[in-house]
Design an enzyme around this catalytic site. Structure first.
Site, PDB file in Angstrom:
ATOM      1  N   PHE A 142      -1.302 -10.813  -5.109  1.00 18.28           N
ATOM      2  CA  PHE A 142      -2.229  -9.745  -4.554  1.00 18.28           C
ATOM      3  C   PHE A 142      -1.924  -8.384  -4.674  1.00 18.28           C
ATOM      4  O   PHE A 142      -0.819  -7.896  -3.950  1.00 18.28           O
ATOM      5  CB  PHE A 142      -2.600 -10.204  -3.135  1.00 18.28           C
ATOM      6  N   ASP A 227       5.716  -3.847  -6.089  1.00 18.69           N
ATOM      7  CA  ASP A 227       4.526  -3.191  -5.107  1.00 18.69           C
ATOM      8  C   ASP A 227       5.063  -3.547  -3.703  1.00 18.69           C
ATOM      9  O   ASP A 227       5.217  -4.908  -3.256  1.00 18.69           O
ATOM     10  CB  ASP A 227       3.278  -4.570  -5.563  1.00 18.69           C
ATOM     11  N   LYS A 256      -0.186   1.484   3.298  1.00 19.57           N
ATOM     12  CA  LYS A 256      -0.385   0.878   4.695  1.00 19.57           C
ATOM     13  C   LYS A 256       0.679   1.819   5.533  1.00 19.57           C
ATOM     14  O   LYS A 256       0.204   2.622   6.080  1.00 19.57           O
ATOM     15  CB  LYS A 256       0.099  -0.628   4.666  1.00 19.57           C
TER      16      LYS A 256
END
Length: 404
Positions: A142, A227, A256
């Site tokens: 993802f 990531d 984030k």
């Protein structure tokens, strides 16, 4: 008098696109690890906005930095310099050991920026024939929801009916170093991978996997892109999850928690010449690197480090993991995690994890199901031992409840 919860939810359904299926709670306030709904009920947040709120909800020092900067200067575009960008670069590079920083807005934009940059590096430095660069990714990944990214997703809900997709990606199993070795060709420019697969259900690769990955990437002159948008900035009990493996990525993606949940901020970090291939006019963003974003991110990073949140994530994560593993429930298949990135895998016969998330909501805990039978647990890094113990107690009670 506030409208009833059902009114908020009904209006969302009437006017909003139906691309989410949230739990039936309407939140209106947050502080630290806690959030409150419109009826005043308090919940322990065990999702942290998918790890965007590592520093806790409405951290006062980040809030103060945001308010101060918002009263001075919010946006200039990169057509001009601003007095927050250089300090942001310097502080982030010093903290992470990076050489270059590319500021952007969302995590998906950081992934797209990295893809563009490593392809450019492959053509201009490695000598891959133009238009033939290959990037290797993992099954069950993802990395966001842009068109290029969903094109190399293996989740049909993410990719179905959105094609045609961009070529140039190879998909291999996660945690399989031999599969990576077999997939590499002279045209391979990068391996893009999560240190821990979050959306897939907190999947941790086998011991020794990432050192071997690092060895293969170095040996074949391939850029290792990690990531760390979910795993980074303390979530796993280290500043970066790569530190658990004793390796260093060529390109690291952050987002984030880089803003503590106050503002969309992400960054591509490079420890090599990848970002050096970008020249004026070849890549950019109106909001990327704006003074408000930089001021917020600088405060978020200071809070994370100065207040010992990374160390607390390691300590409380170990406590949480031990507590979850002590639960004796026939519903549980496996408990796994690192730091405060945890998951409870349920036996398929226990039914969908969503049902148990609904029970947890009633008990004052907000958690998120993923892939039908997994409950993800990721509270803010400011959680205390007493709060961990209380959460374990509630989770244990929910998972031993008969929902038949």
């Amino acid at each position: 008098m506030r409208p009833p919860v059902t009114d908020f939810i009904a209006r969302e359904a009437q006017f909003g696109a139906q691309n989410y299926a949230p739990l039936g709670v309407v939140l209106s306030r947050g502080e630290g690890v806690w959030v409150w709904d419109t009826d005043g009920k308090r919940y322990l947040d065990c999702l942290s906005a998918y790890s965007a709120v590592n520093q806790g909800h409405c951290h006062p020092k980040i809030l103060a930095a945001m308010v101060e900067q918002a009263g001075r200067l919010t946006l200039t575009s990169r057509a001009f310099h601003n007095d927050q960008l250089a300090p942001f670069y310097e502080e982030l590079a010093e903290l992470t050991g990076s050489h270059k920083v590319l500021p952007i807005n969302s995590g998906a934009e950081a992934v797209e920026s990295a893809i563009k940059s490593v392809r450019k590096w492959g053509y201009e430095v490695k000598g891959v024939p133009d238009g033939e660069a290959e990037i290797i990714v993992c099954a069950d990944n993802f990395h966001g929801r842009t068109l290029a990214i969903v094109g190399f997703s293996t989740d049909p809900d993410t990719s179905a009916h959105f094609g045609p997709f961009a070529p140039g990606f190879k998909i291999i199993p996660f945690g399989d170093a031999r599969a990576l070795e077999d997939a590499i060709t002279p045209n391979t420019v990068a391996f893009l991978v999560e240190p821990i697969q979050g959306e897939a259900g907190v999947i941790i690769p086998p011991s020794g996997y990432f050192p071997r990955v690092r060895e293969l990437c170095t040996g074949h002159n391939i850029m290792l892109i990690l990531d760390e948008i979910q795993t980074g900035l303390g979530r796993t009990g280290k500043l970066l999850a790569e530190q658990h493996e004793g390796i260093e990525a060529d390109v690291t993606l952050l987002g984030k928690a880089l803003s503590g949940g106050f503002y969309p901020v992400s960054a591509v970090l490079s420890n090599n010449e990848v970002l050096g291939t970008l020249k004026p006019g070849q890549h950019g963003s109106t909001f990327g690197g704006n003074p408000l974003a930089c001021a917020v991110a600088r405060a978020a990073l200071r809070a994370l480090v100065d207040e010992g949140m990374i160390e607390n994530a390691a300590a409380q994560g170990a406590r949480f993991l031990e507590g979850l593993r002590s639960i004796r429930a026939n519903t549980i298949s496996e408990v796994r995690g690192r730091g405060l990135m945890l998951a409870v895998e349920l036996h398929p016969e226990a039914g969908p994890a969503r049902r148990y998330c609904e029970v947890l909501r009633e008990k004052g805990i907000l958690a998120k199901d993923t892939h039908d039978h997994t409950i993800r647990i990721a509270p803010p890094l400011v959680i205390t031992p007493d709060q961990v113990d209380w959460a374990v107690e509630q989770i244990g009670a929910a998972l031993t409840q008969d929902l038949s």
